[in-house]
Write an enzyme that holds these catalytic residues in place. Structure first.
Site, short mmCIF file in Angstrom:
data_model
loop_
_atom_site.label_atom_id
_atom_site.label_comp_id
_atom_site.label_asym_id
_atom_site.label_seq_id
_atom_site.Cartn_x
_atom_site.Cartn_y
_atom_site.Cartn_z
N HIS A 123 0.85 -1.20 0.00
CA HIS A 123 0.00 0.00 0.00
C HIS A 123 0.89 1.26 0.00
O HIS A 123 0.89 2.04 0.96
CB HIS A 123 -0.88 -0.05 1.25
CG HIS A 123 -2.05 0.89 1.24
ND1 HIS A 123 -1.95 2.23 0.98
CD2 HIS A 123 -3.37 0.65 1.47
CE1 HIS A 123 -3.15 2.78 1.07
NE2 HIS A 123 -4.03 1.85 1.36
N GLU B 130 -0.75 1.13 -5.46
CA GLU B 130 -0.61 -0.04 -4.59
C GLU B 130 -0.62 -1.31 -5.43
O GLU B 130 -1.64 -1.68 -6.01
CB GLU B 130 -1.78 -0.05 -3.60
CG GLU B 130 -1.99 1.30 -2.92
CD GLU B 130 -3.37 1.47 -2.29
OE1 GLU B 130 -4.00 0.45 -1.94
OE2 GLU B 130 -3.82 2.61 -2.15
C1 BG6 Z 1 -7.02 1.96 -0.21
C2 BG6 Z 1 -8.49 1.70 -0.48
O1 BG6 Z 1 -6.27 0.87 -0.61
O2 BG6 Z 1 -6.83 2.16 1.19
C3 BG6 Z 1 -9.32 2.85 0.07
O3 BG6 Z 1 -8.70 1.55 -1.87
C4 BG6 Z 1 -9.00 3.08 1.54
O4 BG6 Z 1 -10.70 2.56 -0.12
C5 BG6 Z 1 -7.51 3.27 1.69
O5 BG6 Z 1 -9.73 4.21 1.98
C6 BG6 Z 1 -7.04 3.54 3.12
O6 BG6 Z 1 -7.45 2.55 3.98
P1 BG6 Z 1 -7.17 2.66 5.53
O7 BG6 Z 1 -7.76 1.43 6.15
O8 BG6 Z 1 -5.67 2.72 5.69
O9 BG6 Z 1 -7.81 3.93 6.00
#
Ligand code: BG6
Length: 308
Positions: free
Chosen positions: A167, A272
């Site tokens: 991510h 990601e």
């Molecule tokens: C991304 C998703 O990978 O992660 C989004 O596509 C999400 O929908 C984002 O909002 C962040 O997620 P988190 O759990 O770290 O707030």
């Protein structure tokens, strides 16, 4: 010294260039900094928690065994929170494995996994035991790139299914001035519109909240962040067919307590690389590997239609 263990984090610095380094928090094995010749390449929120109380808002959090929140009630990961437990477990630092490229490794198995979250991952047979797994995470720092590689092993007696995702929060300035190449004609699921369609933008750009999952992108395709015609970062994927592209923009970042400064959405872009549009099935004794190579600069490679 090239590899320094500071207790809660590990800092790796190139021998011949002290301005090129990577910092990895043991919590989540989250890369929280990658400096190339003194220039930070990753975005980390000023309000990110680095004390293990919450997944890090920024850097390279690791998503396993589920991406997002699982919707199918019958799936073994249904009870798990969004993005699983790898990003909120403290990994073992396994040390330096090679000098060239300079590589360090982290490991996670049921013994280290955050018990509160891991216990929510059910086995396929529905028995009391949770799936057995081993994750080996290798991070290599080179002069112009970092390579992050994950190996998932199944040492247990039952198959399990998982998603994987790096991510990565890239630091950009300003996101309105950048485009991402080579997504044209790819199938994507728009998480905001909740629908599938074919991406038609010749280059993807950012003027509002953006949350799309691109499915099964040709493995040769390089994803590039380009600013004013100059390539900033390139992402090459190995055995990672999907890519999520995300920017929370004003409202969504405003609603996240750990997102600071509030205008920080202009300085970041998540690209990601992962396997998230379906699950990888891993049978007992099998190993699955996926990696991403992120490197800087170079030419724009237009590969949008050459494989269709
Ligand atoms: C991304 C998703 O990978 O992660 C989004 O596509 C999400 O929908 C984002 O909002 C962040 O997620 P988190 O759990 O770290 O707030």
């Amino acid at each position: 010294m090239a590899v320094e263990d500071h207790g809660d984090k590990v800092i790796v610095t190139l021998d011949n260039d002290s301005t090129t380094s990577v910092t990895v928090l043991k919590y989540g094995a989250t890369v929280i900094s990658w400096k190339h010749k003194g220039n930070e390449q990753l975005w980390v929120s000023e309000a990110a928690k680095l004390d293990g109380s919450k997944p890090v808002r920024g850097g390279i959090p690791l998503v396993f065994p589920n991406f997002g929140k699982t919707k199918e009630e019958s799936h073994e990961t249904f009870a798990l929170p969004q993005h699983g437990f790898a990003r909120n477990s403290t990994w073992d630092f396994l040390g330096q494995t090679t000098a060239s490229p300079l590589t360090i490794q982290f490991g996670l198995s049921p013994e280290q996994a955050n018990p509160e979250v891991y216990k929510l991952w059910k086995s396929k047979s529905g028995g009391d035991e949770n799936p057995d797994f081993t994750l080996i995470y290798s991070i290599s720092l080179l002069e112009d790139r970092i390579i992050t590689k994950i190996e998932v092993e199944n040492p247990g007696k039952e198959a399990f299914e998982f998603n994987w995702l790096f991510h990565t929060y890239f630091r950009v300035s300003d996101v309105e001035d950048v485009v991402v190449t080579n997504l044209t004609n790819e199938q994507c699921y728009d998480q905001l519109l909740k629908t599938w369609y074919t991406e038609k933008s010749p280059m993807v750009n950012f003027t509002e909240e953006f949350d799309r999952i691109y499915k099964n992108i040709h493995p040769e395709k390089l994803l590039q962040i380009v600013k004013f015609g100059k390539v900033q970062q390139n992402i090459q994927r190995h055995n990672l067919p999907d890519a999520v592209v995300w920017n929370p923009w004003i409202e969504k970042s405003g609603s996240m307590a750990d997102f600071e400064p509030k205008k920080g959405y202009l300085d970041m872009l998540c690209i990601e690389a992962g396997h998230v549009t379906d699950y990888v099935t891993l049978k007992p004794s099998e190993t699955w590997t996926g990696s991403q190579e992120v490197f800087l600069g170079g030419e724009i490679k237009v590969q949008s239609d050459i494989y269709s």
